[in-house]
Write a protein that holds these residues in place. Structure first.
Motif, short mmCIF file in Angstrom:
data_model
loop_
_atom_site.label_atom_id
_atom_site.label_comp_id
_atom_site.label_asym_id
_atom_site.label_seq_id
_atom_site.Cartn_x
_atom_site.Cartn_y
_atom_site.Cartn_z
N PHE A 1 36.15 -41.57 -16.35
CA PHE A 1 36.68 -42.19 -15.13
C PHE A 1 38.16 -41.86 -14.97
O PHE A 1 38.61 -41.48 -13.89
N ARG A 2 38.91 -42.01 -16.04
CA ARG A 2 40.35 -41.71 -16.00
C ARG A 2 40.58 -40.26 -15.61
O ARG A 2 41.44 -39.93 -14.79
N ALA A 3 39.81 -39.37 -16.20
CA ALA A 3 39.94 -37.94 -15.92
C ALA A 3 39.62 -37.63 -14.46
O ALA A 3 40.34 -36.86 -13.81
N TYR A 4 38.58 -38.23 -13.95
CA TYR A 4 38.18 -37.98 -12.57
C TYR A 4 39.29 -38.38 -11.60
O TYR A 4 39.65 -37.63 -10.70
N TYR A 5 39.82 -39.57 -11.79
CA TYR A 5 40.84 -40.08 -10.87
C TYR A 5 42.22 -39.46 -11.08
O TYR A 5 43.06 -39.52 -10.19
N ALA A 6 42.44 -38.84 -12.23
CA ALA A 6 43.74 -38.21 -12.48
C ALA A 6 44.03 -37.08 -11.48
O ALA A 6 45.18 -36.82 -11.14
N LEU A 7 42.98 -36.44 -11.01
CA LEU A 7 43.16 -35.31 -10.09
C LEU A 7 42.55 -35.58 -8.71
O LEU A 7 42.27 -34.64 -7.96
N ILE A 8 42.38 -36.84 -8.37
CA ILE A 8 41.69 -37.18 -7.14
C ILE A 8 42.38 -36.61 -5.90
O ILE A 8 41.72 -36.26 -4.91
N ARG B 1 39.55 -30.40 -8.62
CA ARG B 1 39.13 -29.09 -9.09
C ARG B 1 37.69 -28.89 -8.59
O ARG B 1 36.77 -29.53 -9.08
N ILE B 2 37.53 -28.02 -7.62
CA ILE B 2 36.24 -27.78 -6.99
C ILE B 2 35.80 -26.36 -7.29
O ILE B 2 36.58 -25.41 -7.10
N THR B 3 34.55 -26.19 -7.73
CA THR B 3 34.03 -24.85 -8.00
C THR B 3 33.70 -24.15 -6.69
O THR B 3 33.68 -24.76 -5.62
N SER B 4 33.38 -22.88 -6.78
CA SER B 4 33.00 -22.10 -5.60
C SER B 4 31.72 -22.63 -4.96
O SER B 4 31.45 -22.36 -3.80
N LYS B 5 30.95 -23.40 -5.71
CA LYS B 5 29.72 -23.99 -5.18
C LYS B 5 29.92 -25.43 -4.71
O LYS B 5 28.97 -26.13 -4.40
N GLY B 6 31.18 -25.89 -4.70
CA GLY B 6 31.49 -27.22 -4.18
C GLY B 6 31.39 -28.35 -5.19
O GLY B 6 31.47 -29.51 -4.81
N LYS B 7 31.26 -28.05 -6.46
CA LYS B 7 31.14 -29.08 -7.49
C LYS B 7 32.52 -29.53 -7.95
O LYS B 7 33.36 -28.72 -8.33
N ASN B 8 32.76 -30.84 -7.92
CA ASN B 8 34.01 -31.41 -8.40
C ASN B 8 33.96 -31.43 -9.94
O ASN B 8 33.06 -32.02 -10.52
N THR B 9 34.94 -30.81 -10.56
CA THR B 9 34.98 -30.75 -12.02
C THR B 9 36.22 -31.43 -12.60
O THR B 9 36.66 -31.09 -13.71
N ASN B 10 36.76 -32.40 -11.88
CA ASN B 10 37.93 -33.14 -12.38
C ASN B 10 37.65 -33.71 -13.77
O ASN B 10 38.45 -33.55 -14.69
N SER B 11 36.54 -34.42 -13.90
CA SER B 11 36.23 -35.10 -15.17
C SER B 11 36.09 -34.11 -16.31
O SER B 11 36.65 -34.31 -17.39
N GLN B 12 35.34 -33.05 -16.08
CA GLN B 12 35.12 -32.06 -17.12
C GLN B 12 36.43 -31.40 -17.54
O GLN B 12 36.69 -31.23 -18.74
N PHE B 13 37.26 -31.05 -16.57
CA PHE B 13 38.53 -30.36 -16.83
C PHE B 13 39.49 -31.23 -17.63
O PHE B 13 39.98 -30.83 -18.70
N VAL B 14 39.76 -32.43 -17.13
CA VAL B 14 40.74 -33.31 -17.80
C VAL B 14 40.19 -33.83 -19.12
O VAL B 14 40.91 -33.91 -20.12
N PHE B 15 38.90 -34.16 -19.18
CA PHE B 15 38.29 -34.63 -20.43
C PHE B 15 38.45 -33.57 -21.52
O PHE B 15 38.87 -33.87 -22.63
N THR B 16 38.13 -32.33 -21.19
CA THR B 16 38.23 -31.25 -22.17
C THR B 16 39.67 -31.02 -22.60
O THR B 16 39.95 -30.86 -23.80
N ASN B 17 40.59 -31.03 -21.65
CA ASN B 17 42.01 -30.87 -22.01
C ASN B 17 42.48 -32.00 -22.92
O ASN B 17 43.22 -31.77 -23.88
N THR B 18 42.06 -33.22 -22.62
CA THR B 18 42.44 -34.37 -23.44
C THR B 18 41.87 -34.23 -24.85
O THR B 18 42.55 -34.50 -25.85
N LEU B 19 40.62 -33.81 -24.93
CA LEU B 19 39.96 -33.63 -26.23
C LEU B 19 40.68 -32.58 -27.07
O LEU B 19 40.96 -32.80 -28.25
#
Length: 117
Positions: free
Chosen positions: A15-22, A26-44
């Motif tokens: 949740f924190r990761a998703y809202y950090a970039l609200i 971060r949207i893929t070329s297919k329209g998928k929001n990857t905020n959570s994946q991006f920030v979660f991975t960076n945090t990890l």
């Protein structure tokens, strides 16, 4: 080297990761929001590099009701449903954790923060 155990509450971090970039998602070329994946991975990665844990696991909620849900009918009654983008990110994040060979802990009847505490 001393042992360092880290148990992470995946749901809180997602949740924190998703809202950090609200405001700048971060949207893929297919329209998928990857905020959570991006920030979660960076945090990890940052946690692993800076803290160098000897043991690390990530805890997730399950769909099963908890004692709070059965004892308090109005538990989370005033909370909005999780955004679809967050729900869609969970399987991706589990695959990321599997790629890092980080154990995932889930226990029916308990939320992630219950397992951590």
């Amino acid at each position: 080297m001393a042992n360092k155990l880290f148990l992470l509450d995946a749901m809180a971090l997602i949740f924190r990761a998703y809202y950090a970039l609200i405001r700048n998602p971060r949207i893929t070329s297919k329209g998928k929001n990857t905020n959570s994946q991006f920030v979660f991975t960076n945090t990890l990665v940052e946690l692993m590099n800076n803290q160098k844990p000897s043991h690390l696991a990530v805890c997730f909620d399950t769909e099963a009701p908890t004692e709070r849900h059965t004892d308090f009918v109005d538990y989370k009654a005033n909370r909005q449903e999780a955004p679809e983008d967050i729900l869609i990110s969970i399987p991706d994040i589990k695959r990321i954790l599997n790629g890092f060979n980080i154990p995932i802990i889930e226990s029916d009847g308990y939320e992630a923060d219950d397992v951590v505490h």
